[in-house]
Motif scaffolding. Structure first.
Motif, short mmCIF file in Angstrom:
data_model
loop_
_atom_site.label_atom_id
_atom_site.label_comp_id
_atom_site.label_asym_id
_atom_site.label_seq_id
_atom_site.Cartn_x
_atom_site.Cartn_y
_atom_site.Cartn_z
N PRO A 115 -38.84 4.48 -1.54
CA PRO A 115 -38.65 5.17 -2.83
C PRO A 115 -37.38 4.71 -3.55
O PRO A 115 -37.39 4.55 -4.78
N ASP A 116 -36.30 4.50 -2.82
CA ASP A 116 -35.06 4.03 -3.45
C ASP A 116 -35.23 2.62 -3.99
O ASP A 116 -34.76 2.28 -5.07
N LEU A 117 -35.89 1.78 -3.20
CA LEU A 117 -35.97 0.36 -3.54
C LEU A 117 -37.02 0.07 -4.61
O LEU A 117 -36.81 -0.74 -5.49
N LEU A 118 -38.16 0.74 -4.50
CA LEU A 118 -39.26 0.42 -5.42
C LEU A 118 -39.20 1.21 -6.71
O LEU A 118 -39.66 0.75 -7.76
N LEU A 119 -38.66 2.42 -6.64
CA LEU A 119 -38.61 3.27 -7.84
C LEU A 119 -37.24 3.25 -8.48
O LEU A 119 -37.06 3.73 -9.59
N GLY A 120 -36.25 2.73 -7.76
CA GLY A 120 -34.90 2.63 -8.31
C GLY A 120 -33.99 3.72 -7.81
O GLY A 120 -34.40 4.88 -7.68
N MET A 121 -32.76 3.34 -7.51
CA MET A 121 -31.81 4.31 -6.96
C MET A 121 -31.46 5.39 -7.98
O MET A 121 -31.02 6.47 -7.62
N ASP A 122 -31.66 5.07 -9.26
CA ASP A 122 -31.30 6.05 -10.29
C ASP A 122 -32.47 6.93 -10.71
O ASP A 122 -32.31 7.80 -11.56
N ALA A 123 -33.64 6.69 -10.12
CA ALA A 123 -34.82 7.45 -10.53
C ALA A 123 -34.65 8.93 -10.21
O ALA A 123 -33.91 9.30 -9.28
N ASP A 124 -35.33 9.75 -10.97
CA ASP A 124 -35.29 11.20 -10.77
C ASP A 124 -35.74 11.51 -9.33
O ASP A 124 -36.81 11.06 -8.90
#
Lengths: 475, 141
Positions: A115-124
């Protein structure tokens, strides 16, 4: 005015942890602590039990990496018996260990880290979870499920159970592998290797695309520890313990039998988890990291061809032998998973694997035994002392997450210093804290115990201990 | 190991004997996500487990309506629920099997083997009901 921030519990790790951040009067970070807040007592309640119970008993420390405890414990009991186990037994144990590596690394990458890597660390955070990954990348989610299933299938085939196996015994193993079982495991192994190779490429692309952000995230120099074989290659099951510095220079190499001379354990009053360190350098100067990145930083090479190729590409990308950024743990983890899958194939194709000599027998036992292997999260040491009746009089377990205690604290400190400058906390701070700790895949279950859901809570105190602010996030 | 916590194991073993090849029974220590790889072939799934609630036993059908479904996926793998497996089946494989959940009350979860007398009585009652349900489903199939 001093402020204190608490982050509790930390999410998407195995177990419970809490972070407190102390600010000085100008609101800058003064010190940070990653606490482990529960005590287990496993070592204590091993005392009085007979040593041959240890492989079954100690693995109950964890539901994610029981195989690692099971096998490290069995290796220690082999030493108590004073025997060399038969080649087939040794290979079968390694086979189980590689199955464990594939399932555990896949679980971490696809379920916890992706989730951090594919959706981005800044994602909700509402979407930055496995559900978000499933919605956006269902094909990857299926791959994760299948890889974990394969690893668990290896464990189940050998022991009859996916979790908490009863397979390794002092002196060997209690069951062989039939030709039918071997062929069944061989059937899907090429798919497993191909899938893991694709996953290595996926994270390599992510690392390249993120560039400096990937490279510099929670990056700090440290020592690294891991097992290597007689040729200096990565070895996840046996070998000598190697310690390297931040340039990859070998500082020391030693047998597990000498670990007490080399490794000390520092105790801090604010955590139940100890802080191992290299004795010659003292604490905290001799603190080191373990786990996938540490192992790749320590080894000269990898013996299996595809993982070897990926290690070369990894080192070319970082332009060095040693990577220091914490996010590289995810990359290294997948290279290791690929190696484990290749090793599974090698072992399954070895004629010895279906052999029938499974156990070495001894009629006497020695007063102590030490077993070490590379668990998914890092070096795992089991050490038992027994009396003349074979009862445990002292047990010492140093688990992977404990070795990384100092590193996780360091990563938290770096993130806090970057995101807290003055009384306001920058957006994304909590996300970054979680991401930093998750790189180390901490299994606090092994040092504590995991149960239940994990909301995130931040409490800010003033110098007098009054609560001045509170943030709560429910995942 | 935990006495009445083994109600699911006890019932599952008996159903396996009764229905042999017609029904596939998985006896698991805990629910794990990779079991969806096996469940994706199923049209009807029944989850059986011990319960610590006050209700003696309950059999409920899991609703998988698009509009009401909120994925409840956990942050860890130590606890995994039928609802989560149903979600994975739907999203990853496009499968919406009929899912039932049977909970049977246990009264003694201390260390030890075998069911308490009361748990055994309740499990037998539930077994009769389950048998009926399975026979209806097999007939419909």
């Amino acid at each position: 005015m001093e402020q204190r921030i608490e982050v509790f519990p930390v999410t998407r790790v195995e177990g419970h942890g809490k972070i407190t951040i102390h600010l000085n009067e100008s609101g800058k970070v003064e010190k940070t602590f990653f606490h482990v807040t529960q005590i287990r007592g496993f070592e204590k309640f091993c005392e009085g039990r007979v040593f041959w119970e240890m492989p079954v008993m100690t693995q109950r420390a964890c539901g994610i990496c029981p195989v690692s405890h099971h096998l490290a414990s069995a290796k220690a009991t082999d030493k108590i018996l004073g025997v060399e186990i038969p080649p087939t037994a040794k290979k079968l144990r390694e086979l189980m260990h590689m199955g464990q590596l594939v399932q555990s690394h896949s679980l971490h990458f696809f379920h916890l880290a992706s989730p951090d890597l594919l959706l981005g660390m800044d994602a909700d955070p509402k979407i930055r979870n496995i559900v978000g990954v499933i919605e956006k990348h269902p094909d990857l989610a299926v791959r994760g499920v299948k890889l974990r299933k394969y690893g668990q299938e290896v464990i189940k085939t050998l022991s009859g159970k996916r979790i908490h196996p009863r397979f390794a015994i002092p002196g060997g193993v209690n069951k062989g592998l039939s030709i039918e079982e071997r062929d069944m495991l061989l059937r899907d192994i090429d798919w497993v290797i191909d899938s893991l190779r694709d996953t290595v490429k996926l994270i390599k692309n992510l690392a390249e695309n993120w560039g400096e952000r990937f490279r510099r995230f929670a990056s700090f120099p440290s020592f690294y520890m891991g097992l290597v074989d007689e040729n200096g290659n990565l070895d996840l099951y046996h070998g000598k313990i190697r310690l390297c510095d931040h340039r990859g220079r070998i500082i020391d190499e030693f047998s597990e039998d000498n670990y007490l001379e080399k490794i000390g354990e520092w105790v801090e009053p604010w955590s139940y988890m100890k802080f191992p360190f290299y004795k010659e350098l003292g604490y905290p100067e001799g603190s080191y990291r373990v786990g996938p990145l540490a192992r790749l930083n320590c080894c000269d090479d990898i013996s299996t061809p595809l993982a070897k190729e990926e290690l070369t590409a990894f080192r070319q990308m970082i332009g060095d032998k040693v990577a220091e950024g914490s996010l590289f743990y995810h990359y290294a983890r997948m290279i290791e998973a690929l190696h484990a899958a290749e090793r599974l194939k090698e072992l399954l194709e070895d004629p010895d694997i279906t052999g029938t000599e499974l156990r070495a027998v001894s009629r006497e036992f020695k007063p102590e035994g030490i077993g070490v292997l590379e668990a998914p999260r890092g070096t795992l040491i089991h050490h038992y002392k027994v009396n003349e009746n074979g009862e445990i009089v002292k047990a010492n377990l140093i688990v992977a997450t404990v070795h990384n205690n100092h590193a996780m604290n360091k990563a938290v400190e770096l993130i806090a210093k970057e995101y807290i400058k003055g009384p306001e906390i920058k957006e994304g701070f909590l996300n970054m804290l979680e991401v930093a700790i998750r790189c180390y895949d901490p299994c606090l279950s092994c040092a504590t115990h995991a149960l239940g859901k994990m909301p995130l809570q931040v409490i800010i105190y003033d110098a007098e201990g009054n609560k001045v602010n509170e943030l709560v996030r429910n995942h | 190991m935990r006495k009445d916590d083994g109600i699911g194991l006890w019932l599952g073993s008996r159903l396996r004997l009764k229905f042999k090849q017609k029904v596939r029974v998985y006896l698991l220590h805990q629910l794990v996500p990779e079991i969806v790889e096996e469940l994706k072939e199923a049209d009807h799934i029944i989850f059986i487990d011990a319960s610590s609630s006050n209700e003696e036993w309950s059999l409920r059908r899991l609703s998988l309506g698009e509009e009401e479904f909120q994925p409840p996926l956990n942050c860890d793998f130590h606890t995994f629920y039928p609802e989560e497996l149903a979600y994975l089946l739907k999203r990853l494989y496009g499968k919406k099997p009929e899912i039932w959940i049977l909970s049977v009350k246990g009264e003694n979860f201390s260390f030890g083997a075998g069911l308490s007398l009361n748990a055994r009585r309740l499990a037998k009652e539930a077994e009769n009901l389950l048998e009926g349900l399975i026979r209806v489903k097999l007939k419909d199939a």
